[in-house]
Each structure stands twice: as C-alpha cells, then as structure tokens.
Scaffold this motif. Sequence first.
Motif, short mmCIF file in Angstrom:
data_model
loop_
_atom_site.label_atom_id
_atom_site.label_comp_id
_atom_site.label_asym_id
_atom_site.label_seq_id
_atom_site.Cartn_x
_atom_site.Cartn_y
_atom_site.Cartn_z
N HIS A 3 2.35 4.21 -0.16
CA HIS A 3 3.10 3.04 -0.61
C HIS A 3 3.29 2.08 0.56
CE1 HIS A 3 7.36 1.42 -1.64
NE2 HIS A 3 6.45 0.60 -2.08
N CYS A 4 2.96 0.80 0.34
CA CYS A 4 3.15 -0.24 1.36
C CYS A 4 4.06 -1.33 0.81
CB CYS A 4 1.82 -0.85 1.79
SG CYS A 4 1.99 -2.07 3.12
N LEU A 5 5.05 -1.69 1.59
CA LEU A 5 5.95 -2.80 1.27
C LEU A 5 5.45 -4.02 2.02
CD1 LEU A 5 8.56 -4.11 0.21
CD2 LEU A 5 9.75 -3.07 2.16
N VAL A 6 5.15 -5.09 1.28
CA VAL A 6 4.72 -6.36 1.87
C VAL A 6 5.92 -7.30 1.87
CG1 VAL A 6 3.12 -8.31 1.68
CG2 VAL A 6 2.36 -6.00 1.04
N VAL A 16 -2.41 -12.13 -1.26
CA VAL A 16 -3.60 -11.75 -0.49
C VAL A 16 -3.45 -10.33 0.05
CG1 VAL A 16 -4.91 -12.26 1.62
CG2 VAL A 16 -4.23 -14.12 0.10
N ALA A 17 -2.30 -10.04 0.62
CA ALA A 17 -2.05 -8.71 1.17
C ALA A 17 -2.13 -7.65 0.08
CB ALA A 17 -0.70 -8.66 1.88
N ARG A 18 -1.55 -7.95 -1.07
CA ARG A 18 -1.58 -7.01 -2.20
C ARG A 18 -3.02 -6.66 -2.57
NH1 ARG A 18 1.14 -5.06 -6.70
NH2 ARG A 18 3.11 -6.02 -6.12
N ARG A 19 -3.87 -7.68 -2.69
CA ARG A 19 -5.27 -7.42 -3.07
C ARG A 19 -5.97 -6.53 -2.05
NH1 ARG A 19 -6.75 -13.38 -5.06
NH2 ARG A 19 -5.98 -13.18 -7.18
N ILE A 20 -5.79 -6.85 -0.78
CA ILE A 20 -6.42 -6.06 0.28
C ILE A 20 -5.92 -4.61 0.25
CG2 ILE A 20 -6.54 -5.73 2.79
CD1 ILE A 20 -6.52 -8.85 3.01
N LEU A 21 -4.60 -4.45 0.20
CA LEU A 21 -4.00 -3.12 0.28
C LEU A 21 -4.26 -2.29 -0.97
CD1 LEU A 21 -0.79 -4.25 2.10
CD2 LEU A 21 -2.52 -2.69 3.03
N GLU A 22 -4.28 -2.92 -2.15
CA GLU A 22 -4.62 -2.17 -3.37
C GLU A 22 -6.06 -1.68 -3.30
OE1 GLU A 22 -1.50 -3.89 -6.69
OE2 GLU A 22 -3.49 -4.83 -6.57
N ASP A 23 -6.96 -2.48 -2.73
CA ASP A 23 -8.35 -2.05 -2.54
C ASP A 23 -8.44 -0.88 -1.57
OD1 ASP A 23 -9.34 -3.92 -4.29
OD2 ASP A 23 -10.08 -5.28 -2.75
N MET A 24 -7.43 -0.75 -0.71
CA MET A 24 -7.37 0.36 0.25
C MET A 24 -6.58 1.54 -0.32
SD MET A 24 -6.64 -2.02 3.64
CE MET A 24 -6.00 -0.66 4.61
N SER A 25 -6.31 1.50 -1.63
CA SER A 25 -5.65 2.58 -2.37
C SER A 25 -4.16 2.74 -2.08
CB SER A 25 -6.37 3.92 -2.15
OG SER A 25 -7.68 3.82 -2.63
N ILE A 28 1.84 -0.99 -4.04
CA ILE A 28 2.48 -2.11 -3.35
C ILE A 28 3.83 -2.45 -3.96
CG2 ILE A 28 2.22 -4.54 -2.64
CD1 ILE A 28 0.08 -2.59 -1.50
N SER A 29 4.79 -2.69 -3.06
CA SER A 29 6.05 -3.33 -3.42
C SER A 29 6.11 -4.62 -2.61
CB SER A 29 7.26 -2.48 -3.04
OG SER A 29 7.25 -1.26 -3.74
N GLU A 30 6.87 -5.58 -3.10
CA GLU A 30 6.97 -6.86 -2.39
C GLU A 30 8.44 -7.24 -2.19
OE1 GLU A 30 4.77 -10.05 -4.22
OE2 GLU A 30 3.05 -8.76 -4.64
N ALA A 31 8.67 -7.99 -1.12
CA ALA A 31 9.99 -8.57 -0.86
C ALA A 31 9.79 -9.93 -0.21
CB ALA A 31 10.81 -7.66 0.03
N MET A 45 11.69 4.79 0.46
CA MET A 45 11.12 4.46 1.77
C MET A 45 9.59 4.43 1.68
SD MET A 45 12.25 3.59 4.76
CE MET A 45 13.93 4.18 4.84
N PRO A 46 8.97 3.30 2.04
CA PRO A 46 7.51 3.22 1.99
C PRO A 46 6.86 3.95 3.17
CG PRO A 46 8.43 1.18 2.85
CD PRO A 46 9.59 2.05 2.47
N ASP A 47 5.56 4.15 3.06
CA ASP A 47 4.78 4.73 4.16
C ASP A 47 4.45 3.67 5.20
OD1 ASP A 47 4.28 7.46 3.02
OD2 ASP A 47 3.38 6.24 1.43
N ALA A 48 4.29 2.43 4.72
CA ALA A 48 3.89 1.33 5.59
C ALA A 48 4.62 0.06 5.18
CB ALA A 48 2.38 1.10 5.48
N ILE A 49 4.80 -0.83 6.17
CA ILE A 49 5.42 -2.13 5.90
C ILE A 49 4.60 -3.19 6.63
CG2 ILE A 49 7.48 -3.57 6.15
CD1 ILE A 49 9.12 -0.92 6.16
N LEU A 50 4.11 -4.16 5.88
CA LEU A 50 3.45 -5.33 6.45
C LEU A 50 4.51 -6.41 6.47
CD1 LEU A 50 0.65 -6.29 7.43
CD2 LEU A 50 0.27 -7.18 5.14
N LEU A 51 4.91 -6.84 7.67
CA LEU A 51 6.16 -7.58 7.85
C LEU A 51 5.96 -8.94 8.52
CD1 LEU A 51 9.31 -7.49 7.82
CD2 LEU A 51 9.16 -6.30 10.03
N ASP A 52 6.44 -9.99 7.86
CA ASP A 52 6.45 -11.33 8.43
C ASP A 52 7.62 -11.45 9.41
OD1 ASP A 52 5.88 -14.05 8.83
OD2 ASP A 52 6.99 -14.69 7.06
#
Length: 121
Positions: A3-6, A16-25, A28-31, A45-52
């Motif tokens: 699970h990745c939180l963007v 864009v991030a969702r498309r990339i990360l879903e292709d990587m299996s 996705i959650s978003e905030a 708690m996610p496994d990964a967070i892509l953070l602005d």
Amino acid sequence: MKHCLVVDDSSVIRKVARRILEDMSFTISEAEDGQQALRVCQDSMPDAILLDWNMPVMDGLEFLGKLRLLEGGREPKVVFCTTENDVGHIARAIRAGANEYIMKPFDREIVEAKFHEVGLI
C-alpha cells in the motif's frame, strides 16, 4: 499487495503517481495535505509514502515529523517528491526521516529506481 499513500495538493501529480504505482502492483490511497495524510496513516499505516513538500494546511516536512512519532510510523518508506532541489532541503528531509528524494517532474523509471533502492520492489 503493498500500500502506498500519495500525498500531494496537485490532483494531476496524484493521478500520475497513482497510474505509475498501480502498474507497480501497489494499492493507492491519496491525501491532499499532511493533515489528511496523518488521518490515513492513523487508520491504516501504508508501506510507502510518496510525499510532496509544499502543501497547504500541513507541509510534507511537518507531516513526516508527526508520522515518525505515531505507533508504527517508523515503518513506512517515505520518498519526498518535490520541486525543492537544493542540498539544504534534501538534507532536512533525510534528517526528518525521509528514505529517499525525487524531483518533479518524475517518470516511472525514476519512481521504480527509488522504490527499488528503499526495498519496496
């Protein structure tokens, strides 16, 4: 499935991030800001967070500090994804607990490389 939180105030970046990360299996959650992201993390708690970095309400750096204090908050791999590219910003992010740092704009190759470096793929 991991699970990745963007977390980004830009809906375009999240998409864009969702498309990339879903292709990587990843699932996705978003905030849109750090405050929303903290609520997501408190629920699951996610496994990964892509953070602005720059967001309204609560920026990425403040979110990261609060995340790392939560129960289980040291577990997610956090990859800052921002336009802030000076060495000082990168150093602050790493000191605050970020695992990696990528610049906008990004592409699948960059995201895959950074997620591989931190052991997510």
